[in-house]
Design a protein around this motif. Structure first.
Motif, short mmCIF file in Angstrom:
data_model
loop_
_atom_site.label_atom_id
_atom_site.label_comp_id
_atom_site.label_asym_id
_atom_site.label_seq_id
_atom_site.Cartn_x
_atom_site.Cartn_y
_atom_site.Cartn_z
N PHE A 140 0.83 -1.20 0.00
CA PHE A 140 0.00 0.00 0.00
C PHE A 140 0.86 1.25 0.00
CE2 PHE A 140 -2.28 3.33 2.36
CZ PHE A 140 -3.40 3.47 1.55
N LYS A 141 1.92 1.26 0.84
CA LYS A 141 2.81 2.41 0.91
C LYS A 141 3.51 2.64 -0.44
CE LYS A 141 5.53 5.58 2.75
NZ LYS A 141 5.04 6.91 3.15
N LYS A 142 3.93 1.58 -1.09
CA LYS A 142 4.62 1.72 -2.37
C LYS A 142 3.68 2.27 -3.45
CE LYS A 142 7.95 -2.01 -1.47
NZ LYS A 142 8.39 -3.37 -1.85
N VAL A 143 2.45 1.77 -3.44
CA VAL A 143 1.47 2.22 -4.45
C VAL A 143 1.12 3.69 -4.24
CG1 VAL A 143 -0.91 1.95 -5.25
CG2 VAL A 143 0.51 -0.06 -4.89
N THR A 144 0.85 4.07 -2.99
CA THR A 144 0.50 5.46 -2.72
C THR A 144 1.68 6.40 -3.01
OG1 THR A 144 1.04 5.10 -0.37
CG2 THR A 144 -1.28 4.92 -1.03
N ALA A 145 2.90 5.96 -2.71
CA ALA A 145 4.08 6.78 -3.02
C ALA A 145 4.24 6.94 -4.52
CB ALA A 145 5.33 6.16 -2.40
N TRP A 146 4.03 5.85 -5.27
CA TRP A 146 4.12 5.90 -6.74
C TRP A 146 3.10 6.90 -7.29
CZ3 TRP A 146 0.73 5.05 -10.72
CH2 TRP A 146 1.27 4.87 -11.99
N LEU A 151 1.34 12.31 -9.46
CA LEU A 151 0.35 13.38 -9.33
C LEU A 151 1.03 14.73 -9.12
CD1 LEU A 151 -2.63 14.23 -9.05
CD2 LEU A 151 -2.44 13.76 -6.60
N MET A 152 2.10 14.75 -8.32
CA MET A 152 2.83 15.99 -8.06
C MET A 152 3.51 16.50 -9.34
SD MET A 152 2.29 16.99 -5.02
CE MET A 152 0.63 16.39 -5.42
N LYS A 153 3.95 15.59 -10.18
CA LYS A 153 4.58 16.01 -11.44
C LYS A 153 3.57 16.74 -12.32
CE LYS A 153 7.45 14.26 -15.24
NZ LYS A 153 8.66 14.99 -14.88
N ILE A 154 2.30 16.31 -12.26
CA ILE A 154 1.25 16.96 -13.03
C ILE A 154 0.86 18.29 -12.40
CG2 ILE A 154 -1.15 16.76 -13.79
CD1 ILE A 154 -0.72 13.72 -13.89
N LEU A 155 0.70 18.31 -11.08
CA LEU A 155 0.18 19.48 -10.41
C LEU A 155 1.23 20.55 -10.11
CD1 LEU A 155 -2.24 17.84 -7.81
CD2 LEU A 155 -2.85 19.00 -9.92
N LYS A 220 -0.13 12.38 6.63
CA LYS A 220 0.81 13.45 6.34
C LYS A 220 1.15 13.52 4.86
CE LYS A 220 3.10 14.37 10.72
NZ LYS A 220 4.41 14.56 11.39
N MET A 221 1.18 12.36 4.19
CA MET A 221 1.42 12.37 2.75
C MET A 221 0.30 13.11 2.02
SD MET A 221 4.27 10.96 1.74
CE MET A 221 3.98 10.43 0.05
N LEU A 222 -0.95 12.88 2.45
CA LEU A 222 -2.08 13.57 1.83
C LEU A 222 -2.01 15.07 2.09
CD1 LEU A 222 -4.98 11.07 2.61
CD2 LEU A 222 -3.87 11.47 0.40
N LYS A 223 -1.61 15.43 3.31
CA LYS A 223 -1.49 16.85 3.66
C LYS A 223 -0.40 17.51 2.83
CE LYS A 223 -0.78 19.97 7.58
NZ LYS A 223 -0.51 20.06 9.04
N LEU A 224 0.74 16.79 2.66
CA LEU A 224 1.82 17.33 1.85
C LEU A 224 1.38 17.48 0.39
CD1 LEU A 224 4.85 18.15 1.69
CD2 LEU A 224 5.35 15.75 1.19
N ALA A 225 0.63 16.50 -0.11
CA ALA A 225 0.14 16.57 -1.49
C ALA A 225 -0.80 17.75 -1.68
CB ALA A 225 -0.55 15.25 -1.86
N MET A 226 -1.71 17.94 -0.73
CA MET A 226 -2.63 19.08 -0.80
C MET A 226 -1.87 20.40 -0.75
SD MET A 226 -5.57 20.58 -0.94
CE MET A 226 -6.87 19.38 -0.64
#
Length: 334
Positions: A140-146, A151-155, A220-226
């Motif tokens: 799960f961690k690997k998939v969400t990190a991928w 997503l960050m590259k797009i945004l 925290k990953m979701l918060k960082l992404a937002m």
């Protein structure tokens, strides 16, 4: 992208910046590993340890380390300001011709810094570690990190490297430019990409965390992404616009369908086979209301960031330091 590279000598001083938050279990292992590695650099090295408001005995271990080694310097922040701010505090006080940012958990092996220094000598200003594999992490961690990095590259920025964190070497001229960016909501990887300068990866396999717990769970990953998406891109606002258009089209289509059925019933005297009734009304209300609330929420995130930036507060507050001459945190001019 092709760069014009000017070879350079090794840095006369290398600053190693390590943010620490509740890393009591890691410090002894980190200390031993760095002692075994730093002499291989053949470069004078200072270690800047930033205590990010730890609630355990991390600061005690950091101060003891500073007493044992004259090349170790400690910055203790007055509270927990977050990983990105802690790294910023270290960069503000780094004296080296080049700096390396790494985490305390040793998932990013310090031996890779040798390869980074070689790239630095070739003329690159940013040398980032790019992960080929992630050991000791769940599927799960690997998939969400991928998904996160793509997503960050797009945004955030089209040049944002995939599968690379904050583990990187930065030259002094690039660091000076980076330190000039004083926004409160920081995403250093995106800021590095935005600045530019010659950049190149070094590839490595990420090791499991040596001790303790991860400081970047899903929340925290979701918060960082937002934070990265809203701070670096207008795409969320455009998404709300697109959502409004989609809802408007659906509403228009339902209206046309209702007129068509009314035409069949009243003009052609055809019986109504199916009357959507309240279900259609409720569905449309939910669609319209949901899209409005989503759009207001996204707009509110941008307004909140404008509000935070308008205060002009310093990025962090230092409680005390060891071996560092305290500087005032740069504040944006109004």
């Amino acid at each position: 992208m092709h760069y014009y590279l000017v070879p350079r000598k090794k840095p006369s001083l290398l600053s190693l910046i390590i943010p620490c938050y509740n890393e009591e279990e890691v410090l002894d292992i980190l200390k031993k590993r760095l002692r075994e590695t730093i002499f291989k650099f053949q470069v004078k090295t200072e270690i800047i340890l930033v205590n990010d408001g730890s609630s355990d005995l991390t600061i005690v271990g950091l101060m003891q380390w500073a007493k044992e080694d004259a090349n170790v310097r400690v910055i203790s922040l007055a509270r927990n300001f977050g990983h990105q701010i802690a790294v910023t505090a270290g960069m503000d006080h780094a004296r080296g011709d080049a700096v390396v940012v790494m985490d305390a958990d040793l998932q990013d092996p310090p031996e890779i810094i040798l390869e980074m220094l070689k790239k630095y000598e070739e003329g690159y200003d940013v040398v980032y570690g790019q992960r080929l594999a992630r050991s000791g992490e769940s599927f799960f961690k690997k998939v969400t990190a991928w998904a996160f990095y793509r997503l960050m590259k797009i945004l955030v920025h089209k040049d944002l490297p995939l599968d690379s964190g904050d583990f990187r070497l930065i030259s002094r001229r690039c660091l000076d430019a980076l330190n000039g960016l004083r926004e409160n909501h920081r995403f250093l990887r995106g800021m590095n990409a935005w600045i530019g300068f010659p950049q190149t990866p070094v590839y490595y396999n990420r090791d499991p965390r040596v001790a303790g717990e991860t400081k970047y769970p899903l929340q925290k990953m979701l918060k960082l992404a937002m934070n990265a998406a809203v701070s670096f891109s207008p795409l969320p606002l455009r998404f709300s616009l697109g959502l409004g258009i989609v809802v408007a089209v659906i509403g228009f289509a339902v209206g046309v369908y209702a007129l068509f059925r009314a035409f069949q019933h009243f003009i052609l005297q055809m019986p109504i086979v199916y009357n959507p009734g309240w279900a259609t009304i409720v569905t449309l209300i939910c669609l319209i209301g949901g899209s409005i609330l989503i759009s207001i929420g996204i707009l509110g995130e941008y307004v909140a960031r404008i509000f935070e930036e308008s205060k002009g507060r310093p990025l962090y507050v230092i409680e005390f330091t060891e071996g560092i001459r305290v500087q005032k945190s740069p504040v944006k001019k109004r």
